[in-house]
Design a protein around this motif. Structure first.
Motif, PDB file in Angstrom:
ATOM      1  N   HIS A  93     -65.590  25.067  50.660  1.00 37.63           N
ATOM      2  CA  HIS A  93     -64.536  25.698  51.323  1.00 37.63           C
ATOM      3  C   HIS A  93     -64.885  26.222  52.996  1.00 37.63           C
ATOM      4  N   LEU A  94     -65.822  26.667  53.123  1.00 38.53           N
ATOM      5  CA  LEU A  94     -66.197  27.217  54.420  1.00 38.53           C
ATOM      6  C   LEU A  94     -66.693  25.783  55.516  1.00 38.53           C
ATOM      7  N   ARG A  95     -67.206  24.825  54.779  1.00 38.66           N
ATOM      8  CA  ARG A  95     -67.499  23.582  55.613  1.00 38.66           C
ATOM      9  C   ARG A  95     -66.105  22.981  56.122  1.00 38.66           C
ATOM     10  N   LYS A  96     -65.077  22.661  55.090  1.00 38.15           N
ATOM     11  CA  LYS A  96     -63.987  22.251  55.580  1.00 38.15           C
ATOM     12  C   LYS A  96     -63.120  23.147  56.424  1.00 38.15           C
ATOM     13  N   GLU A  97     -63.209  24.387  56.300  1.00 39.85           N
ATOM     14  CA  GLU A  97     -62.528  25.306  57.362  1.00 39.85           C
ATOM     15  C   GLU A  97     -63.132  25.080  58.726  1.00 39.85           C
ATOM     16  N   LEU A  98     -64.543  25.065  58.904  1.00 37.06           N
ATOM     17  CA  LEU A  98     -65.026  25.005  60.025  1.00 37.06           C
ATOM     18  C   LEU A  98     -64.704  23.484  60.854  1.00 37.06           C
ATOM     19  N   GLN A  99     -64.617  22.620  59.791  1.00 40.43           N
ATOM     20  CA  GLN A  99     -64.485  21.199  60.374  1.00 40.43           C
ATOM     21  C   GLN A  99     -62.928  21.231  60.924  1.00 40.43           C
ATOM     22  N   GLU A 100     -62.216  22.019  60.173  1.00 44.45           N
ATOM     23  CA  GLU A 100     -60.517  21.992  60.629  1.00 44.45           C
ATOM     24  C   GLU A 100     -60.613  22.760  62.164  1.00 44.45           C
ATOM     25  N   LYS A 101     -61.168  23.685  62.178  1.00 43.32           N
ATOM     26  CA  LYS A 101     -61.316  24.504  63.334  1.00 43.32           C
ATOM     27  C   LYS A 101     -61.897  23.725  64.727  1.00 43.32           C
ATOM     28  N   ASP A 102     -63.053  22.955  64.227  1.00 46.75           N
ATOM     29  CA  ASP A 102     -63.387  22.185  65.416  1.00 46.75           C
ATOM     30  C   ASP A 102     -62.774  21.135  65.769  1.00 46.75           C
ATOM     31  N   ASP A 103     -61.986  20.281  64.904  1.00 47.95           N
ATOM     32  CA  ASP A 103     -60.898  19.388  65.167  1.00 47.95           C
ATOM     33  C   ASP A 103     -59.973  19.960  66.168  1.00 47.95           C
ATOM     34  N   LEU A 104     -59.264  21.243  65.828  1.00 51.35           N
ATOM     35  CA  LEU A 104     -58.666  21.581  66.772  1.00 51.35           C
ATOM     36  C   LEU A 104     -58.847  22.149  68.327  1.00 51.35           C
ATOM     37  N   ILE A 156     -61.023  18.512  27.190  1.00 49.69           N
ATOM     38  CA  ILE A 156     -60.206  18.776  28.288  1.00 49.69           C
ATOM     39  C   ILE A 156     -60.990  18.409  29.570  1.00 49.69           C
ATOM     40  N   ILE A 157     -60.591  17.638  30.648  1.00 45.79           N
ATOM     41  CA  ILE A 157     -61.453  17.261  31.806  1.00 45.79           C
ATOM     42  C   ILE A 157     -60.735  18.225  32.595  1.00 45.79           C
ATOM     43  N   ARG A 158     -61.500  19.139  33.159  1.00 50.40           N
ATOM     44  CA  ARG A 158     -60.923  20.076  34.099  1.00 50.40           C
ATOM     45  C   ARG A 158     -61.157  19.388  35.591  1.00 50.40           C
ATOM     46  N   PRO A 159     -60.312  19.859  36.842  1.00 52.18           N
ATOM     47  CA  PRO A 159     -60.527  19.171  37.889  1.00 52.18           C
ATOM     48  C   PRO A 159     -61.830  20.099  38.591  1.00 52.18           C
ATOM     49  N   ASN A 160     -62.584  19.324  39.532  1.00 47.87           N
ATOM     50  CA  ASN A 160     -63.598  20.268  40.339  1.00 47.87           C
ATOM     51  C   ASN A 160     -63.196  21.216  40.710  1.00 47.87           C
ATOM     52  N   GLN A 161     -63.850  22.333  41.003  1.00 51.41           N
ATOM     53  CA  GLN A 161     -63.367  23.495  41.975  1.00 51.41           C
ATOM     54  C   GLN A 161     -64.095  23.410  43.223  1.00 51.41           C
ATOM     55  N   GLU A 162     -63.717  23.400  44.128  1.00 43.57           N
ATOM     56  CA  GLU A 162     -64.449  23.526  45.413  1.00 43.57           C
ATOM     57  C   GLU A 162     -65.365  24.797  45.670  1.00 43.57           C
ATOM     58  N   SER A 163     -66.603  24.503  45.831  1.00 48.48           N
ATOM     59  CA  SER A 163     -67.381  25.700  46.058  1.00 48.48           C
ATOM     60  C   SER A 163     -66.887  26.461  47.333  1.00 48.48           C
ATOM     61  N   GLU A 164     -67.586  27.589  47.350  1.00 47.35           N
ATOM     62  CA  GLU A 164     -67.254  28.357  48.365  1.00 47.35           C
ATOM     63  C   GLU A 164     -68.053  27.767  49.812  1.00 47.35           C
ATOM     64  N   LEU A 165     -69.127  27.220  49.681  1.00 40.02           N
ATOM     65  CA  LEU A 165     -69.767  26.415  51.027  1.00 40.02           C
ATOM     66  C   LEU A 165     -69.067  25.465  51.126  1.00 40.02           C
TER      67      LEU A 165
END
Length: 69
Positions: A42-53, A31-40
């Motif tokens: 996730h934090l990079r994505k959150e920081l990028q969203e805040k920078d965009d705002l 069974i192929i499981r989807p890749n789970q997003e690492s904590e790092l």
């Protein structure tokens, strides 16, 4: 029933034990499981969203003639 090689994508017979193209063993009951997003990540994505705002806010506040009388 035909199966796809997980490594090269070639279709082969269900009774084949090795892929005729890349030679890797075929996986059974795999069974192929989807890749789970690492904590790092996730934090990079959150920081990028805040920078965009912040960029959007700065641009809307510095546009000449907008919101001034």
């Amino acid at each position: 029933m035909a199966r796809d090689c997980l490594y090269c994508g070639l279709q082969f017979s269900d009774i084949t034990n090795f892929c005729p193209n890349c030679g890797r063993p075929t996986e059974r009951d795999f069974i192929i499981r989807p890749n789970q997003e690492s904590e790092l990540d996730h934090l990079r994505k959150e920081l990028q969203e805040k920078d965009d705002l912040i960029r959007q806010l700065v641009l809307t506040r510095t546009m000449p003639g907008e919101g001034t009388c």
